[in-house]
Design a protein around this motif. Structure first.
Motif, PDB file in Angstrom:
ATOM      1  N   PHE A   1       0.340   2.871   4.875  1.00  0.00           N
ATOM      2  CA  PHE A   1       0.398   1.707   3.982  1.00  0.00           C
ATOM      3  C   PHE A   1       1.831   1.228   3.773  1.00  0.00           C
ATOM      4  O   PHE A   1       2.146   0.649   2.734  1.00  0.00           O
ATOM      5  CB  PHE A   1      -0.235   2.052   2.629  1.00  0.00           C
ATOM      6  N   LEU A   2       2.685   1.440   4.764  1.00  0.00           N
ATOM      7  CA  LEU A   2       4.087   1.055   4.632  1.00  0.00           C
ATOM      8  C   LEU A   2       4.238  -0.446   4.397  1.00  0.00           C
ATOM      9  O   LEU A   2       5.097  -0.874   3.608  1.00  0.00           O
ATOM     10  CB  LEU A   2       4.854   1.466   5.901  1.00  0.00           C
ATOM     11  N   GLY A   3       3.420  -1.265   5.042  1.00  0.00           N
ATOM     12  CA  GLY A   3       3.466  -2.718   4.844  1.00  0.00           C
ATOM     13  C   GLY A   3       3.161  -3.117   3.414  1.00  0.00           C
ATOM     14  O   GLY A   3       3.985  -3.797   2.759  1.00  0.00           O
TER      15      GLY A   3
ATOM     16  N   HIS B   1       4.943  -4.391  -2.413  1.00  0.00           N
ATOM     17  CA  HIS B   1       5.060  -3.969  -3.812  1.00  0.00           C
ATOM     18  C   HIS B   1       6.525  -3.815  -4.204  1.00  0.00           C
ATOM     19  O   HIS B   1       6.919  -4.191  -5.318  1.00  0.00           O
ATOM     20  CB  HIS B   1       4.330  -2.635  -4.020  1.00  0.00           C
ATOM     21  N   PHE B   2       7.317  -3.264  -3.293  1.00  0.00           N
ATOM     22  CA  PHE B   2       8.731  -3.034  -3.589  1.00  0.00           C
ATOM     23  C   PHE B   2       9.470  -4.365  -3.741  1.00  0.00           C
ATOM     24  O   PHE B   2      10.232  -4.560  -4.698  1.00  0.00           O
ATOM     25  CB  PHE B   2       9.369  -2.207  -2.476  1.00  0.00           C
ATOM     26  N   ILE B   3       9.242  -5.287  -2.809  1.00  0.00           N
ATOM     27  CA  ILE B   3       9.921  -6.588  -2.855  1.00  0.00           C
ATOM     28  C   ILE B   3       9.490  -7.375  -4.092  1.00  0.00           C
ATOM     29  O   ILE B   3      10.314  -8.021  -4.755  1.00  0.00           O
ATOM     30  CB  ILE B   3       9.632  -7.384  -1.575  1.00  0.00           C
TER      31      ILE B   3
ATOM     32  N   GLY C   1      -5.913  -0.460  -2.437  1.00  0.00           N
ATOM     33  CA  GLY C   1      -6.962  -1.334  -1.933  1.00  0.00           C
ATOM     34  C   GLY C   1      -6.725  -1.725  -0.483  1.00  0.00           C
ATOM     35  O   GLY C   1      -5.741  -1.313   0.147  1.00  0.00           O
ATOM     36  N   PHE C   2      -7.615  -2.545   0.035  1.00  0.00           N
ATOM     37  CA  PHE C   2      -7.446  -3.011   1.416  1.00  0.00           C
ATOM     38  C   PHE C   2      -6.249  -3.955   1.475  1.00  0.00           C
ATOM     39  O   PHE C   2      -6.096  -4.813   0.615  1.00  0.00           O
ATOM     40  CB  PHE C   2      -8.713  -3.725   1.892  1.00  0.00           C
ATOM     41  N   PRO C   3      -5.390  -3.795   2.483  1.00  0.00           N
ATOM     42  CA  PRO C   3      -4.187  -4.645   2.571  1.00  0.00           C
ATOM     43  C   PRO C   3      -4.509  -6.135   2.522  1.00  0.00           C
ATOM     44  O   PRO C   3      -5.400  -6.612   3.232  1.00  0.00           O
ATOM     45  CB  PRO C   3      -3.597  -4.259   3.937  1.00  0.00           C
TER      46      PRO C   3
ATOM     47  N   LEU D   1       1.714   1.775  10.994  1.00  0.00           N
ATOM     48  CA  LEU D   1       0.589   2.144  11.851  1.00  0.00           C
ATOM     49  C   LEU D   1       1.046   3.038  12.997  1.00  0.00           C
ATOM     50  O   LEU D   1       0.398   4.043  13.320  1.00  0.00           O
ATOM     51  CB  LEU D   1      -0.097   0.890  12.389  1.00  0.00           C
ATOM     52  N   PHE D   2       2.182   2.683  13.606  1.00  0.00           N
ATOM     53  CA  PHE D   2       2.713   3.468  14.721  1.00  0.00           C
ATOM     54  C   PHE D   2       3.081   4.884  14.264  1.00  0.00           C
ATOM     55  O   PHE D   2       2.717   5.875  14.912  1.00  0.00           O
ATOM     56  CB  PHE D   2       3.943   2.776  15.320  1.00  0.00           C
TER      57      PHE D   2
END
Length: 287
Positions: A103-105, A110-112, A237-239, A263-264
């Motif tokens: 969930f890095l994306g 959230h961070f931004i 939740g779902f992206p 994902l990678f």
């Protein structure tokens, strides 16, 4: 032929039927209360808490009764259900980190956006624990679902199926269990086409997540590994891919890159970070 002999000779059929029974019983327990109140009404939530607690008491009875003696030669029933002290610290944190990488994306968004600052506010946590909807989504739903569908069902499936087959069979039932939202959406006035589309999407998403959760359960041999991943996924939740386009160009590019990078890295780290050795998993049901 005695009933014991019949059960022994048909244990796979009976175990499969038990899993199907538990699936429909879990869903059915949510609807035994006749009411016109919404699913988010406090009364509905409290009643459903009681229902799933009853299911959590019922499910292990099937596991204890139907688990074959030859299965218990490798480990006791508690190990098969994912309850042991050794490796617990790893099970609480490593799968959570692995899931966060996936969930890095969304985490970058959230961070931004600055919403992560909420987690440093004591009042956020205090109000959350007083919110029944939050408790349902973050505590009772993950706890009861992982208990019934992973800890109690997976040992039954494993005595009849290859581990990799069980990883995808159990989650299929888990996905079916979420079809009950179709009924709730229709009652709330959604069109059949819209409700069916959402229900099929939820089925697909929960089945895929269920496979991941089952994989974590078998590789780590711990109940808490899929539980923390489930809580984390329920929280994010779902992206929301559409939301990405609301950010400025440079931030948008960073978010998109992190979606692919997450994902990678998740694919690359999935096997090493779920190595049974890390969790002292002596059963090693899925290698």
């Amino acid at each position: 032929m005695t009933s014991i002999h019949f059960i022994e000779e048909n244990i796979c059929l009976i175990s499969g039927l038990a899993c199907v029974f538990l699936t429909f019983s879990y869903v059915g327990s949510l609807y035994i209360w006749r009411s016109n109140l919404s699913r988010d009404h406090p009364t509905t939530i409290k009643r459903r808490f009681l229902s799933v607690c009853c299911m959590m008491l019922l499910a292990p009875v099937f596991t204890h009764t139907l688990l074959k003696e030859e299965m218990l030669q490798k480990g006791d029933i508690y190990e098969y259900m994912g309850f042991r002290m050794s490796g617990m610290i790893s099970a609480l944190f490593v799968p959570l980190i692995l899931t966060a990488i996936l969930f890095l994306g969304p985490l970058t968004m959230h961070f931004i956006a600055g919403t992560w600052k909420l987690y440093a506010e004591p009042m956020y946590w205090l109000s959350s624990w007083q919110d029944l909807v939050w408790l349902r989504n973050h505590v009772m739903a993950p706890l009861s679902e992982e208990w019934v569908f992973r800890s109690c069902m997976m040992p039954l499936l494993l005595q009849c199926l290859e581990p990799l087959t069980a990883v995808f069979t159990g989650p299929f039932l888990f996905g079916i269990a979420h079809f009950h939202h179709l009924h709730e959406m229709l009652v709330n006035g959604r069109s059949l086409k819209s409700a069916l589309f959402i229900a099929l999407f939820q089925f697909s998403f929960t089945t895929v997540f269920g496979a991941y959760s089952a994989y974590l359960f078998l590789r780590t041999g711990h109940f808490f590994a899929p539980l923390v991943a489930h809580i984390f996924c329920n929280h994010l939740g779902f992206p929301n891919f559409i939301e990405v386009f609301h950010f400025p160009l440079l931030q948008r590019l960073l978010i998109i890159c992190n979606f692919f990078l997450g994902l990678f890295l998740w694919c690359y780290l999935l096997i090493p970070l779920t190595d049974p050795y890390i969790y002292d998993n002596k059963l090693q049901l899925l290698t």
